[in-house]
Write a protein that holds these residues in place. Structure first.
Motif, PDB file in Angstrom:
ATOM      1  N   PHE A  57       1.235  -1.233  -0.162  1.00 30.31           N
ATOM      2  CA  PHE A  57      -0.171   0.223   0.116  1.00 30.31           C
ATOM      3  C   PHE A  57       0.626   0.785  -0.157  1.00 30.31           C
ATOM      4  N   LEU A  58       1.661   1.388   0.710  1.00 30.71           N
ATOM      5  CA  LEU A  58       3.015   2.069   0.946  1.00 30.71           C
ATOM      6  C   LEU A  58       3.589   2.139  -0.396  1.00 30.71           C
ATOM      7  N   TRP A  59       4.164   1.000  -0.842  1.00 32.55           N
ATOM      8  CA  TRP A  59       5.233   1.626  -1.997  1.00 32.55           C
ATOM      9  C   TRP A  59       4.497   0.237  -3.149  1.00 32.55           C
ATOM     10  N   PRO A  60       3.433   1.092  -3.837  1.00 30.47           N
ATOM     11  CA  PRO A  60       2.600  -0.437  -4.789  1.00 30.47           C
ATOM     12  C   PRO A  60       3.798  -0.945  -5.768  1.00 30.47           C
ATOM     13  N   ALA A  61       4.282  -1.765  -6.281  1.00 33.42           N
ATOM     14  CA  ALA A  61       4.324  -2.672  -6.802  1.00 33.42           C
ATOM     15  C   ALA A  61       4.641  -1.975  -8.846  1.00 33.42           C
ATOM     16  N   PRO A  62       5.520  -1.197  -9.423  1.00 31.89           N
ATOM     17  CA  PRO A  62       5.644  -0.298 -10.249  1.00 31.89           C
ATOM     18  C   PRO A  62       5.182  -1.396 -11.431  1.00 31.89           C
ATOM     19  N   VAL A  63       4.019  -0.236 -12.347  1.00 30.08           N
ATOM     20  CA  VAL A  63       4.097  -0.717 -13.727  1.00 30.08           C
ATOM     21  C   VAL A  63       5.330  -0.620 -14.724  1.00 30.08           C
TER      22      VAL A  63
END
Length: 257
Positions: A57-63
């Motif tokens: 939530f704090l650091w979403p996986a990059p697209v």
């Protein structure tokens, strides 16, 4: 700027200095995290643990860009939760407030959606005023699907009563431009909560309330992934649902999201 980290710190009443102490880093390091720098994996884990929030939530996986693996391989899955109650309230609020194009919800009663946030109708109206398309689709309390679901969960007519109670929160939205509320009478396998390219999926297990079942967080990658499959199912149910007209509804002896 990491707005989610800022928001969670404010919600928890945790200062950057105390977070730095808990993570055994310099306060300037936390300042850089707040500014958008990605922490080392061990620090991400400690921050999430200390703040009682999912790391993703704090650091979403990059697209990923060209050359990424296909969406079907699981790239779209950015978070999992043991049950719906495990999803931080701050995440629901952040996704709602951050939507810029659409908010689409498919449930039976969705009572938690309003009870955990008494201002949800006002917030949805504000998003609609900002140009966001808001669509809420609840189970028809007079329908067969809600009656069957109530029997399967062993709660009988209680589900229909919960739907009616939940709908009262959204009555102000009926006249709001950009907001639509409909009722469906379909077998609901999954509750869906879409905020632009974020989709929270709450699968239904037979005989159990949705609140007791897992929740998956998907982030759209492309049109061949899980995200669009679930999004299309929302569109199909929405197309067959009828507009909710509060003043014309009648109670029924029929029939938890």
């Amino acid at each position: 700027m990491n707005e989610r980290l800022h928001s969670v710190l404010a919600q928890r009443g945790v200062s950057p200095e105390s977070l730095a102490e808990a993570c055994e880093v310099d306060p300037k390091t936390v300042t850089r995290w707040l500014g958008g720098r990605l922490p080392h994996p061990r620090h991400r884990f400690r921050v999430a643990h200390h703040l009682r929030v999912e790391e993703l939530f704090l650091w979403p996986a990059p697209v990923l860009s060209a050359g990424r693996p296909s969406a079907g391989s699981g790239v779209e899955l950015v978070g999992t939760y043991q049950n719906r109650a495990s999803v931080p309230r701050e995440m629901w609020l952040s996704l709602l407030q951050g939507a810029r194009e659409q908010i689409s919800v498919l449930v039976f009663s969705g009572t938690f959606f309003a009870q955990s946030n008494p201002h949800v109708a006002k917030m949805l109206a504000e998003r609609a005023a900002a140009g966001v398309r808001v669509r809420l689709c609840f189970g028809d309390p007079n329908g067969h699907a809600a009656a069957i679901r109530g029997r399967e969960e062993g709660i009988g007519d209680t589900l229909a009563a919960k739907i009616r109670a939940s709908l009262t929160y959204y009555r102000p939205l009926v006249t709001e431009a950009g907001c639509e509320v409909r009722l469906h009478d379909t077998t609901l396998y999954t509750s869906l909560f879409r905020y632009d390219d974020d989709l929270l999926i709450n699968p239904h297990v037979w005989g159990q309330p949705a609140s007791a079942n897992p929740l998956l967080h998907l982030k759209r990658v492309d049109s061949a992934g899980w995200f669009d499959n679930y999004a299309q199912s929302f569109e199909a149910v929405w197309a067959g649902a009828r507009p909710w007209t509060p003043d014309q509804e009648v109670s029924s002896s029929h029939g938890q999201d």
